[in-house]
Every structure is written in structure tokens, then in C-alpha cells.
Motif scaffolding. Structure first.
Motif, short mmCIF file in Angstrom:
data_model
loop_
_atom_site.label_atom_id
_atom_site.label_comp_id
_atom_site.label_asym_id
_atom_site.label_seq_id
_atom_site.Cartn_x
_atom_site.Cartn_y
_atom_site.Cartn_z
N ASN A 369 -25.53 -29.36 109.81
CA ASN A 369 -25.21 -29.40 111.24
C ASN A 369 -23.97 -30.25 111.49
O ASN A 369 -24.07 -31.42 111.90
CB ASN A 369 -26.44 -29.97 111.97
CG ASN A 369 -26.26 -30.03 113.45
OD1 ASN A 369 -25.47 -29.28 114.02
ND2 ASN A 369 -26.99 -30.92 114.10
N PHE A 370 -22.78 -29.66 111.25
CA PHE A 370 -21.53 -30.40 111.49
C PHE A 370 -21.44 -30.86 112.94
O PHE A 370 -21.95 -30.18 113.85
CB PHE A 370 -20.32 -29.52 111.20
CG PHE A 370 -20.01 -29.39 109.75
CD1 PHE A 370 -19.56 -30.48 109.02
CD2 PHE A 370 -20.14 -28.18 109.10
CE1 PHE A 370 -19.28 -30.37 107.66
CE2 PHE A 370 -19.86 -28.05 107.74
CZ PHE A 370 -19.42 -29.15 107.04
N MET A 371 -20.76 -31.96 113.16
CA MET A 371 -20.61 -32.47 114.54
C MET A 371 -19.32 -31.95 115.16
O MET A 371 -18.34 -31.68 114.47
CB MET A 371 -20.57 -34.00 114.53
CG MET A 371 -21.88 -34.63 114.14
SD MET A 371 -21.86 -36.42 114.39
CE MET A 371 -21.24 -37.01 112.83
N SER A 396 -16.15 -39.70 105.88
CA SER A 396 -17.08 -38.69 106.40
C SER A 396 -16.28 -37.43 106.79
O SER A 396 -15.28 -37.51 107.49
CB SER A 396 -17.78 -39.24 107.63
OG SER A 396 -18.25 -38.16 108.41
N MET A 397 -16.77 -36.27 106.34
CA MET A 397 -16.06 -35.02 106.63
C MET A 397 -15.90 -34.81 108.14
O MET A 397 -14.86 -34.34 108.60
CB MET A 397 -16.81 -33.85 105.99
CG MET A 397 -16.20 -32.50 106.22
SD MET A 397 -14.51 -32.35 105.60
CE MET A 397 -14.72 -31.44 104.09
N CYS A 398 -16.92 -35.16 108.91
CA CYS A 398 -16.82 -34.92 110.36
C CYS A 398 -15.73 -35.78 110.99
O CYS A 398 -14.98 -35.30 111.85
CB CYS A 398 -18.16 -35.22 111.04
SG CYS A 398 -19.30 -33.85 110.95
N VAL A 399 -15.65 -37.04 110.58
CA VAL A 399 -14.61 -37.91 111.16
C VAL A 399 -13.24 -37.41 110.69
O VAL A 399 -12.28 -37.33 111.47
CB VAL A 399 -14.82 -39.39 110.75
CG1 VAL A 399 -13.77 -40.27 111.40
CG2 VAL A 399 -16.22 -39.86 111.15
S1 SF4 Z 1 -20.01 -34.19 107.34
FE1 SF4 Z 1 -21.32 -36.01 107.19
S2 SF4 Z 1 -21.54 -36.75 109.28
FE2 SF4 Z 1 -20.81 -34.64 109.39
S3 SF4 Z 1 -22.62 -33.36 109.65
FE3 SF4 Z 1 -22.12 -33.47 107.46
S4 SF4 Z 1 -23.31 -35.19 106.62
FE4 SF4 Z 1 -23.26 -35.40 108.88
#
Ligand code: SF4
Length: 461
Positions: A369-371, A396-399
């Protein structure tokens, strides 16, 4: 599973967020990972990070270019105008992954599409990962992943291949997920018989969620080759033109998986990282019917804790079974628990076992569940189990997705025999002086996603 509500990062906090540094704290990578999970409230019996792995996986982006233009693409609008970073820089990042997380780490060789990188270099990258005792997985849309390339990659040490196929890629001539099964089938045949674990990535979004049960059914029918079906929920990030996700979330995807399996799988017994990010289930398939392998969470937790020190070789099924058998023989209580649960499941599935002549396959399900880039939960980012290796360290990939250009539009230092030179990603040239600014010019040819839409709109005016 534990979930706590925390505040979203502000724009200023995202800007100031830095890649992780290597700490001289005397802790092992595993101990450090455990501390991270504890601090974010995610240390629990189901947690694999800090227990058997220092990180879920690390993305190594070896090319920013891609031969598709997904509507939920997380890449930067600048990506297509950038040259591939030098191989020395890729090796340096592999070394950093090793320094942060140690041997056994899963590295996603990804992009863009990694198969657009020069073939010899791609093979050298996989070989280098293998030489460091880490696991290389190739993440590709499959267009250029020919059988010949896969064979060479296997020889170089590739262990997993993940094909991304779904409607968000807008492949010409395919209007439904059902039609795309022809592409999936062709990829399965390309990988069949090779010593690879085969995964499929599918973006779940409002446009295809109704087809997910049938997609799951397709993977079940092909579980002799497919090992993992992974579903990513389309998020508002990157250059993609799609934004909508309101009707799709982890629970709706899990529901769709259950419908496809015609069985309720336990997605809470084991996972890695933050429970709001990742959900995982494991099924046994017999005669086309799925049985939940995690139907007794307390026993799964006990096994997870007791086998944390064991390394299972996914590329060598025989050795993995031997390691597990050896462990169980030394632990009679767990052996008895395992045997009684196996016997109960076998009794429940006796008719299927009979029809399948005892043949049982396995298939894992993963929901990621990407943000959205504008809604980054601090706690999830701090407990992130899916990092990307930037030039300065893992993040973190999302950041990272929220500020990609900060790490793309920078020169890479390349050490030659006598001096340090600077790779300019916009020109692909090595320069003696460090360029102060890297700028790319987008044209209708190299612009993708939102950037292309913007240029086209301007051209129409
Ligand atoms: S990249 Fe990291 S922070 Fe983003 S949804 Fe995946 S695990 Fe969570």
C-alpha cells in the motif's frame, strides 16, 4: 497487527528528510532493524524485520528510462531525459546496501526498466550482487526480458524475476486484465524451467479492481511456475497521470484475493515492516484449490521466532526442505505441532490430494500500500521496509518518490586512476569540474506522464 495514527510529514519535513546514515552504534543490521520496529510500534510476533531480515528489500535503480508509460508511474518527470548512471556508481550503491543490511539482503534490480541498461552491464550488476552474498531480483515489464537474457541472468546469479503486467501500462491492443493474461502466459513460458522464483506485480486501482479475482485465479492456475503475486495499490505519486485510489485499499484488494482463491487467507500472521504498508499471506494449492498455510497464527509466530536464524535457499528447493527438516528433527515439539497441523490440512483436502495425486504447489500473496506523495505518514516512513538506495544512503521509497529529482539531478563521482571526475546524468558525459546544476530539457519526445500531458496541452493552445 499494530497500527497507530501519526501525523503526516509536512512539505518542509519531506524536504529535510535525509537518507539513513551508517551508524557506529555497535549494533548488527538485524539489531538496528529490531530497534526501528520497536520505536515505530511495529515489533510484534508477526514481524519479520528485525527478526529474520534487516530490511524487506532495497531497490537499486539501474536505469531511469522505461519503454512504457504507466498511468500510476512513480518515476520523475525528468526520468526519460536522464542517462544511466555509471556502473562504478551502481557498484558503490551495492556496497552501501551491503554495509547497511549485510549478506542475504534482497536487492530489487529495477528502474525505469532495468533491461534497457546495456546487457553486459546488467549481467555484471547481478554478478556483483551475488558475489557480495546478496539476492538479486529483476523487476521488469518483461518486454525486453527474452529467454536468452533470462538464461544469462540466471548464470550470473539472478534468483527472482518479477514481471509487471496490468492495464495501467496501457499496452496496445489490451483492454482488460483478462486479455493481458496472454502476456502473462507468454512471460511464464519464458521463465519456465529456469532456476528462478517467478513473481507478478499488478497495480490495483479503480479501473481493474473488479477483475482482480480472475487475475488471482489465473495465478493459481499457473502456480507450477508463479511463486508470488504482488499487488500494489495505485498511489498519487511520481509522473503518473492517474490519481484516484479512493475505492481501492488493502482491505478491498485482500477481499478480491479471497474471492479469487474462494478461501479466506490470513493476512495478519506474518509480514515485514509496517502493517499499514504490507500484508502477506501464504497458500498451498492442490487440484486448483487454495488452502491457507497461515491458518494458525500462534503457531506461525512460534515458527517465525524459532527459525529466525535459518537461511532458506529459495533457488534450491531441495536444500531448503533439508534445512527445514533438519531443524524440525532437532525440535520435536515443533515437529509434532507441524505434523499435526499438516495432517489436519491433508485430511481436509483429501479429495483434492487424491485428484492431484499428492501434488501440492505454493503461492504467496502480497499487498503493498504505497503512500500518496502529499500524505506521508511519519511512522510508516520510519518503519519502512522497502528502501531505495540513493547516492547518499538508503531512504524510504515513499519519501524518495516525493522528491526524486533531489537524487537524480546530481552528478555522480567517478574515481579514475588519477583523479575524480563527475558524471553528468543530463549529458551522459564525464566532466572534470563538478557541475553546479543539472538541468534537463523535456520535449514531446522524452516527456512522459504528467509532463507529456502538460506539453501537449501547451502545444494545443
Ligand atoms: S515504500 Fe516503505 S513507507 Fe512506503 S508503503 Fe512501502 S513500506 Fe511503506
Amino acid at each position: 497487527m499494530l497500527t497507530r495514527k501519526t501525523a503526516n510529514l509536512t512539505a518542509e519535513e519531506i524536504k529535510d528528510w535525509r537518507p539513513d546514515r551508517l551508524l557506529a552504534d555497535g549494533l548488527t543490521p538485524l539489531e538496528r532493524a529490531r530497534r526501528r520496529m520497536e520505536m515505530s510500534g511495529q515489533w510484534a510476533p508477526w514481524q519479520a524485520v528485525g527478526r529474520r531480515m534487516a530490511i524487506g528489500c532495497v531497490a537499486l535503480e539501474v536505469s531511469q528510462r522505461c519503454n512504457l508509460d504507466c498511468t500510476y508511474c512513480y518515476l520523475s518527470e525528468s526520468s526519460e531525459a536522464l542517462r544511466d548512471i555509471p556502473i562504478e556508481e551502481v557498484f558503490r550503491r551495492v556496497d552501501m546496501i551491503f554495509a547497511h543490511y549485510g549478506a542475504g539482503t534482497d536487492i530489487q534490480v529495477t528502474g525505469g526498466d532495468p533491461t534497457l541498461r546495456k546487457r553486459d552491464e546488467l549481467l555484471a550488476i547481478v554478478r556483483y550482487i551475488k558475489s557480495k552474498g546478496m539476492r538479486a531480483s529483476l523487476f521488469t515489464n518483461g518486454i525486453k526480458a527474452t529467454r536468452g537474457l533470462l538464461e544469462d541472468l540466471c548464470e550470473a546469479g539472478l534468483e527472482d524475476i518479477a514481471f509487471h503486467v496490468d492495464l495501467t501500462q496501457e499496452r496496445k491492443g489490451y483492454r482488460t486484465e483478462a486479455e493481458l493474461n496472454a502476456v502473462r502466459q507468454a512471460y511464464i513460458e519464458r521463465a519456465r524451467g529456469l532456476p528462478l522464483s517467478v513473481f507478478f506485480n499488478t497495480t490495483a486501482y479503480p479501473g481493474n479492481i473488479h477483475e482482480m479475482p480472475a487475475v488471482v485465479r489465473f495465478f493459481i492456475d499457473n502456480c507450477d511456475v508463479v511463486r508470488l503475486c504482488s499487488f500494489q495499490i495505485g498511489a498519487d505519486t511520481g509522473r503518473g497521470t492517474e490519481r484516484a485510489r479512493v475505492t481501492v485499499n488493502s482491505e478491498t484488494v485482500i477481499d478480491a484475493i479471497s474471492q479469487g482463491c474462494e478461501a479466506k487467507l490470513n493476512f495478519g500472521a506474518a509480514s515485514a515492516g509496517h502493517s499499514a504498508c504490507n500484508r502477506y499471506a501464504y497458500g498451498l494449492v492442490c487440484n486448483g484449490r487454495v488452502y491457507d498455510f497461515f491458518n494458525d497464527p500462534a503457531f506461525v509466530h512460534e515458527m517465525l521466532a524459532a527459525t529466525a536464524h535459518l537461511q532458506f535457499d529459495r533457488a534450491d528447493k531441495r536444500r531448503a526442505i533439508e534445512a527445514m527438516s533438519d531443524f524440525l528433527l532437532r525440535n520435536p515439539r515443533l515437529l509434532a505441532g507441524f505434523a499435526s497441523r499438516a495432517a489436519k490440512t491433508a485430511w481436509r483436502g483429501r479429495r483434492d490430494l487424491f485428484k492431484a495425486r499428492g501434488k501440492v504447489g505454493k503461492l504467496s500473496f502480497f499487498v503493498h500500500n504505497f503512500m500518496d506523495a502529499c500524505h506521508l505518514d511519519r511512522e510508516r516512513a520510519e518503519a519502512c521496509s522497502f528502501m531505495v538506495m540513493t547516492p547518499q544512503g538508503p531512504m524510504s521509497m515513499c519519501v524518495h518518490n516525493a522528491k526524486r529529482d533531489d537524487y537524480l539531478l546530481v552528478p555522480a563521482e567517478v574515481k579514475t586512476a588519477h583523479k575524480v571526475r563527475f558524471f553528468n546524468p543530463a549529458t551522459g558525459k564525464l566532466e572534470d569540474e563538478k557541475p553546479e546544476r543539472i538541468t534537463v530539457s523535456l520535449t514531446r519526445k522524452n516527456a512522459r506522464g504528467r509532463a507529456r500531458e502538460g506539453l501537449e496541452a501547451r502545444a494545443r493552445k
